[in-house]
Design a protein around this motif. Structure first.
Motif, PDB file in Angstrom:
ATOM      1  N   PRO A  25       0.817  -1.210   0.000  1.00  0.00           N
ATOM      2  CA  PRO A  25       0.000   0.000   0.000  1.00  0.00           C
ATOM      3  C   PRO A  25       0.855   1.265   0.000  1.00  0.00           C
ATOM      4  N   MET A  26       0.255   2.365  -0.419  1.00  0.00           N
ATOM      5  CA  MET A  26       0.971   3.627  -0.507  1.00  0.00           C
ATOM      6  C   MET A  26       1.286   4.133   0.910  1.00  0.00           C
ATOM      7  N   PRO A  27       2.531   4.545   1.164  1.00  0.00           N
ATOM      8  CA  PRO A  27       2.872   5.062   2.501  1.00  0.00           C
ATOM      9  C   PRO A  27       2.096   6.328   2.848  1.00  0.00           C
ATOM     10  N   ALA A  28       2.032   6.599   4.149  1.00  0.00           N
ATOM     11  CA  ALA A  28       1.325   7.789   4.623  1.00  0.00           C
ATOM     12  C   ALA A  28       1.980   9.061   4.098  1.00  0.00           C
ATOM     13  N   GLN A  29       3.300   9.101   4.119  1.00  0.00           N
ATOM     14  CA  GLN A  29       4.029  10.271   3.622  1.00  0.00           C
ATOM     15  C   GLN A  29       5.243   9.787   2.836  1.00  0.00           C
ATOM     16  N   PRO A 480      -5.434  -9.612  -7.482  1.00  0.00           N
ATOM     17  CA  PRO A 480      -4.891  -8.473  -6.734  1.00  0.00           C
ATOM     18  C   PRO A 480      -5.919  -7.724  -5.874  1.00  0.00           C
ATOM     19  N   ARG A 481      -7.109  -8.310  -5.627  1.00  0.00           N
ATOM     20  CA  ARG A 481      -8.073  -7.571  -4.820  1.00  0.00           C
ATOM     21  C   ARG A 481      -7.542  -7.304  -3.417  1.00  0.00           C
ATOM     22  N   LEU A 482      -6.623  -8.171  -2.932  1.00  0.00           N
ATOM     23  CA  LEU A 482      -6.038  -7.924  -1.625  1.00  0.00           C
ATOM     24  C   LEU A 482      -5.142  -6.686  -1.647  1.00  0.00           C
ATOM     25  N   ASP A 483      -4.541  -6.384  -2.799  1.00  0.00           N
ATOM     26  CA  ASP A 483      -3.774  -5.140  -2.925  1.00  0.00           C
ATOM     27  C   ASP A 483      -4.671  -3.941  -2.652  1.00  0.00           C
ATOM     28  N   ALA A 484      -5.880  -3.990  -3.221  1.00  0.00           N
ATOM     29  CA  ALA A 484      -6.826  -2.892  -3.013  1.00  0.00           C
ATOM     30  C   ALA A 484      -7.207  -2.780  -1.540  1.00  0.00           C
ATOM     31  N   LEU A 485      -7.498  -3.911  -0.906  1.00  0.00           N
ATOM     32  CA  LEU A 485      -7.860  -3.866   0.516  1.00  0.00           C
ATOM     33  C   LEU A 485      -6.705  -3.360   1.364  1.00  0.00           C
ATOM     34  N   SER A 486      -5.482  -3.766   1.037  1.00  0.00           N
ATOM     35  CA  SER A 486      -4.338  -3.344   1.844  1.00  0.00           C
ATOM     36  C   SER A 486      -4.209  -1.826   1.851  1.00  0.00           C
ATOM     37  N   GLU A 487      -4.507  -1.219   0.718  1.00  0.00           N
ATOM     38  CA  GLU A 487      -4.419   0.235   0.661  1.00  0.00           C
ATOM     39  C   GLU A 487      -5.577   0.887   1.406  1.00  0.00           C
ATOM     40  N   VAL A 488      -6.731   0.243   1.427  1.00  0.00           N
ATOM     41  CA  VAL A 488      -7.875   0.761   2.174  1.00  0.00           C
ATOM     42  C   VAL A 488      -7.581   0.789   3.669  1.00  0.00           C
ATOM     43  N   VAL A 489      -6.967  -0.280   4.197  1.00  0.00           N
ATOM     44  CA  VAL A 489      -6.807  -0.397   5.646  1.00  0.00           C
ATOM     45  C   VAL A 489      -5.479   0.152   6.144  1.00  0.00           C
ATOM     46  N   TRP A 490      -4.507   0.347   5.249  1.00  0.00           N
ATOM     47  CA  TRP A 490      -3.218   0.884   5.697  1.00  0.00           C
ATOM     48  C   TRP A 490      -3.075   2.369   5.384  1.00  0.00           C
ATOM     49  N   SER A 491      -3.300   2.764   4.156  1.00  0.00           N
ATOM     50  CA  SER A 491      -2.995   4.127   3.719  1.00  0.00           C
ATOM     51  C   SER A 491      -4.023   5.123   4.232  1.00  0.00           C
ATOM     52  N   PRO A 492      -3.626   6.386   4.410  1.00  0.00           N
ATOM     53  CA  PRO A 492      -4.604   7.406   4.823  1.00  0.00           C
ATOM     54  C   PRO A 492      -5.709   7.549   3.790  1.00  0.00           C
ATOM     55  N   ALA A 493      -6.898   7.918   4.257  1.00  0.00           N
ATOM     56  CA  ALA A 493      -8.016   8.098   3.328  1.00  0.00           C
ATOM     57  C   ALA A 493      -7.694   9.151   2.279  1.00  0.00           C
ATOM     58  N   THR A 494      -6.880  10.121   2.651  1.00  0.00           N
ATOM     59  CA  THR A 494      -6.526  11.192   1.705  1.00  0.00           C
ATOM     60  C   THR A 494      -5.622  10.686   0.578  1.00  0.00           C
ATOM     61  N   HIS A 496      -6.240   8.068  -1.180  1.00  0.00           N
ATOM     62  CA  HIS A 496      -7.062   7.281  -2.101  1.00  0.00           C
ATOM     63  C   HIS A 496      -6.911   7.828  -3.520  1.00  0.00           C
ATOM     64  N   ASP A 497      -6.392   7.005  -4.416  1.00  0.00           N
ATOM     65  CA  ASP A 497      -6.096   7.450  -5.786  1.00  0.00           C
ATOM     66  C   ASP A 497      -6.165   6.231  -6.701  1.00  0.00           C
ATOM     67  N   TRP A 498      -7.318   6.026  -7.317  1.00  0.00           N
ATOM     68  CA  TRP A 498      -7.547   4.846  -8.137  1.00  0.00           C
ATOM     69  C   TRP A 498      -6.543   4.753  -9.275  1.00  0.00           C
ATOM     70  N   ALA A 503      -1.505   2.289 -11.615  1.00  0.00           N
ATOM     71  CA  ALA A 503      -0.159   2.461 -12.158  1.00  0.00           C
ATOM     72  C   ALA A 503       0.883   1.681 -11.360  1.00  0.00           C
ATOM     73  N   ARG A 504       0.563   1.387 -10.091  1.00  0.00           N
ATOM     74  CA  ARG A 504       1.508   0.640  -9.248  1.00  0.00           C
ATOM     75  C   ARG A 504       1.336  -0.869  -9.354  1.00  0.00           C
ATOM     76  N   LEU A 505       0.258  -1.325  -9.985  1.00  0.00           N
ATOM     77  CA  LEU A 505       0.006  -2.762 -10.048  1.00  0.00           C
ATOM     78  C   LEU A 505       0.952  -3.553 -10.951  1.00  0.00           C
ATOM     79  N   PRO A 506       1.416  -3.022 -12.094  1.00  0.00           N
ATOM     80  CA  PRO A 506       2.315  -3.842 -12.927  1.00  0.00           C
ATOM     81  C   PRO A 506       3.535  -4.358 -12.172  1.00  0.00           C
ATOM     82  N   ALA A 507       4.123  -3.530 -11.314  1.00  0.00           N
ATOM     83  CA  ALA A 507       5.266  -3.999 -10.519  1.00  0.00           C
ATOM     84  C   ALA A 507       4.837  -5.119  -9.586  1.00  0.00           C
ATOM     85  N   GLN A 508       3.637  -4.989  -9.032  1.00  0.00           N
ATOM     86  CA  GLN A 508       3.130  -6.032  -8.142  1.00  0.00           C
ATOM     87  C   GLN A 508       2.878  -7.326  -8.909  1.00  0.00           C
TER      88      GLN A 508
END
Length: 766
Positions: A25-29, A480-494, A496-498, A503-508
């Motif tokens: 998931p995307m880091p907070a900062q 990769p639906r777990l990738d989406a959930l990981s960002e929901v529960v880890w990253s700040p709501a702010t 959120h960037d679909w 764009a980050r999924l190909p590396a995953q």
């Protein structure tokens, strides 16, 4: 193209510049700086002397880099940090939040700071992701940056159902590896249900001797095993729990009660209501067997929980509490007498008393009860935590009453729901829950105020395995639906960037491929569409290509060859002359394939046919499943669409000009569905032959009959068979209502493909 060429050149030189876009998931900062750090085999990992937490995180990073990058880094306890990765475990580390960390990359060194072991570990996970922007081996350039990161929620979970279908301990550990890479920290392990008891309880050996095994329907035929099951020994569970703990994952066991108890009652009939021994269930759904409520049964439950608590150090013990239909309790004079002696108003209140008693036992042993939201229906212990699955209403009610809650609503976070309605989608439930659905889930219900929202511990996705017989099925459903959930529960709501997430999924995907994870590419799969009826009329087709996510470059061919990076790029609908073979694949910006090639044949025969999964339910019932030919089939295909309540499918706009016959590929399926009180909703139709018919109606399901084809004797025919019949001359386009009239106490039937047959159009002489 210039960027792709530049990256390719760097790859040839053995060094790839990693972009932060590889992080999920995307880091907070995250702040980029100038320069880069070259991570290579000469890089050392430095830890404080004697620091076990730092060593564990460092070892995880070293092992991960060795496995996926081919870099073997040495761990030392010296103080020299130049060209090194330093783990610092400090009470005053910059990020104060539990599980938080900072990660600094400079051209000279890398530093990870955290106040706890979990923070060090998650810093290592982030650094590993930065180091694996692709599937290449060897050195990699890491951009200089500063990351401050911490989780949004404390409960970041995944529920794995090992009762319906069994996974090996090694497969569970592989799933734990992926959870760790996604910064998830709770595995909710569903270990007991009607269809299997999976945990060894030494005091009650029959639970695994009998309860862990079932005899499948039609056992020994068409690939069905003679016996299905398995269980985890206590030693295996200790090893899995330790494996999870090393990755900062807590395993919360679920021992379901008072319902979903048939495997337990099959093992020890005296803990059931009737005293009679049922078989271990082969039916998915809601079975009727409940635990008794006498003292002997509670001694059994307490003894089981003693061994469960000895194996699982988790603060929470999940007791289920869901789908306990009360028919057996209502019919039992002894239980009715108990209900009245306790001065309870009804059976729901009795379940509340039951759960309360179990909760007090857990509290007395330093644990805390968690259960599905039905535990609210009859009253619940004050310190109980509620897991909301029947939508979000249970969470709202529980939080308003002051209970902690975990969001796990159906269908929102049910990963056994299919990911698309495309022809090659795997088995699962409807409705579709695609990647965007998961990414847009908000764990905080709008109905809660700030103080009530504080009771939301987090969220988890559920993997119910009725229709996932193998680990390949599980991985296809989860990633990769777990990738989406990981960002929901880890990253700040702010954050959120679909589009940024996509764009980050190909590396995953490259990481998944490297680790041999059977992820789904459904979100990016090319959907090849055209007007079939117009193409039949004209001999030409206008083809439209798209995908669910609206992301990536779709490239295609019309000559039957597989598309590559040089194939035509789809930009607008294009015309082809029949017959033709359209193939399409989706590529990321770096040229990597993110959806494998899909093929559609365009000729007269294919345009006159429909796959069963492409048909729709007749009006009146929206229940729909995609299932395999047998309950325990481990192959990913074929898959059939069924409605267990109404064996009626619709073929809209069927082109009937020139059609003289119909051919139907049919499969006979097991009717292994326990529908409880919903059984009254099953539609039964009259039949004129012993085993029923396949009937084709025109325009309406009570419209004119175009074909009426008897079904063969199940005892004397293969599971898959074909039906052929003539059709009267028709003109124009009509909806065909396709009905199986088979008796509802027997097998289910499904359509593999229905084909309309028209003689070749005679060509006029020149």
């Amino acid at each position: 193209m210039k960027l792709a060429s530049f990256l390719f050149c760097l790859a040839l030189c053995g060094i790839v510049h990693a972009a932060p876009a590889s992080l999920i998931p995307m880091p907070a900062q995250l702040h980029l700086a100038n320069g880069a750090f070259k991570l290579d085999s000469d890089t050392r990992i430095v830890i404080p002397p004697g620091d076990a937490a730092a060593r564990a995180a460092a070892q995880y990073l070293a092992d991960s880099l060795a496995r996926t990058r081919g870099l073997h880094l040495v761990i030392t306890e010296d103080t020299a940090t130049r060209h090194a990765i330093a783990f610092l475990h400090e009470r005053n580390a910059p990020v104060a939040q539990a599980e938080g960390y900072t990660l600094d990359v400079t051209p000279q060194a890398i530093r990870i700071d955290a106040r706890d072991g979990a923070g060090l570990f998650y810093g290592a996970v982030t650094l590993w992701q930065l180091s694996t922007p692709d599937a290449q081996q060897g050195a990699v350039q890491l951009p200089a940056l500063h990351i401050s990161d911490w989780p949004r929620f404390a409960w970041r979970g995944l529920m794995l159902d090992s009762a319906r279908h069994f996974q090996s301990a090694t497969e569970v550990e592989q799933l734990l590896d992926q959870m760790a890479q996604h910064k998830l920290n709770v595995l909710h392990w569903h270990l007991t249900d009607d269809q299997g008891w999976r945990i060894q309880i030494k005091r009650y050996p029959q639970l695994t001797r009998i309860g862990a095994w079932r005899t499948p329907p039609d056992a020994g035929h068409d690939g069905e095993p003679l016996r299905y099951g398995g269980f985890y020994t206590q030693q295996q569970i200790r090893e899995v729990v330790a494996y999870a703990a090393a990755r900062h994952i807590t395993i919360v066991p679920e021992i379901d009660m008072p319902g979903h108890a048939q495997a337990a009652v099959a093992s020890y009939p005296e803990v059931g209501v009737t005293g009679k021994r049922p078989p271990v269930s082969v039916d998915w759904g809601v079975n009727p067997y409940l635990y008794n409520v006498d003292d002997a049964t509670f001694r059994f439950i307490d003894n089981v929980l003693d061994e469960v608590m000895a194996l699982f150090p988790s603060h929470y013990i999940h007791v289920g509490g869901d789908e306990a239909i009360k028919d057996q309790w209502k019919a039992s004079p002894a239980i009715q007498a108990k209900l009245h002696a306790l001065h309870l108003k009804d059976e729901d209140a009795l379940q509340g008393w039951f759960i309360g008693r179990v909760g007090r036992y857990l509290t007395a042993h330093g644990r805390r009860l968690i259960g599905w939201d039905e535990i609210l229906d009859g009253g619940v212990p004050p310190d109980a935590t509620v897991m909301s699955w029947r939508g979000t209403d249970g969470a709202i009610k529980a939080a308003q009453l002051g209970h902690d809650v975990v969001m796990s609503p159906a269908p929102d976070l049910y990963l056994d729901s299919v990911q698309s309605q495309l022809p090659d989608e795997a088995a699962g439930r409807m409705p579709v829950r695609d990647l965007r659905n998961i990414y847009d889930f908000n764990p905080i219900p709008a109905a809660l105020n700030a103080s009530q929202s504080a009771h939301v511990l987090g969220a988890q996705a559920n993997v119910w395995t009725e229709h996932m017989p193998s680990m390949q099925h599980v991985e296809h459903a989860v990633f990769p639906r777990l990738d989406a959930l990981s960002e929901v529960v880890w990253s700040p709501a702010t954050a959120h960037d679909w589009n940024g997430f996509l764009a980050r999924l190909p590396a995953q995907f490259a990481r998944y491929a490297e680790q041999q994870i059977s992820y789904a590419d459904s979100a990016f799969e090319p959907d090849i569409q055209l007007d079939a009826n117009a193409a039949l009329q004209s001999g030409h087709a206008t083809v439209t290509l798209s995908n669910q996510a609206g992301y990536g470059a779709i490239r295609y061919t019309v000559d039957g060859s597989d598309p590559d990076a040089h194939a035509p790029l789809y930009a607008q609908p294009f015309a082809v002359t029949l017959p033709a073979t359209i193939k399409a694949a989706t590529f990321a910006a770096d040229g990597s394939v993110i959806a494998a090639t899909r093929t559609r044949m365009l000729d007269r025969a294919s345009l006159l046919s429909r796959l069963g999964v492409a048909l729709s339910n007749c009006s009146g019932s929206d229940f729909r499943l995609r299932v395999q030919p047998t309950p325990d089939a481990t192959s990913m295909a074929p898959v059939y669409a069924i409605n267990v309540f109404d064996a009626c499918q619709s073929f809209p706009q069927a082109p009937l000009d020139g059609v003289t016959a119909i051919h139907v590929d049919v499969v006979r399926l097991e009717r292994n569905y326990a529908l409880a009180h919903d059984a009254k909703l099953v539609v039964s139709r009259p039949h004129r032959t012993p085993f029923g018919e396949f009937v084709v109606h025109r325009d309406r399901c009570d419209g004119p009959v175009l074909a009426d084809l008897p079904l063969p004797d199940p005892a004397r025919s293969n599971r898959r068979f074909a039906l052929d019949g003539t059709l009267p001359v028709q003109h124009g386009e009509h909806t065909l209502c396709l009905i199986f009239t088979a008796p509802t106490d027997g097998a289910l039937y499904a359509i593999g493909r229905v084909s309309l047959i028209a003689p070749p159009v005679a060509k006029s002489k020149p």
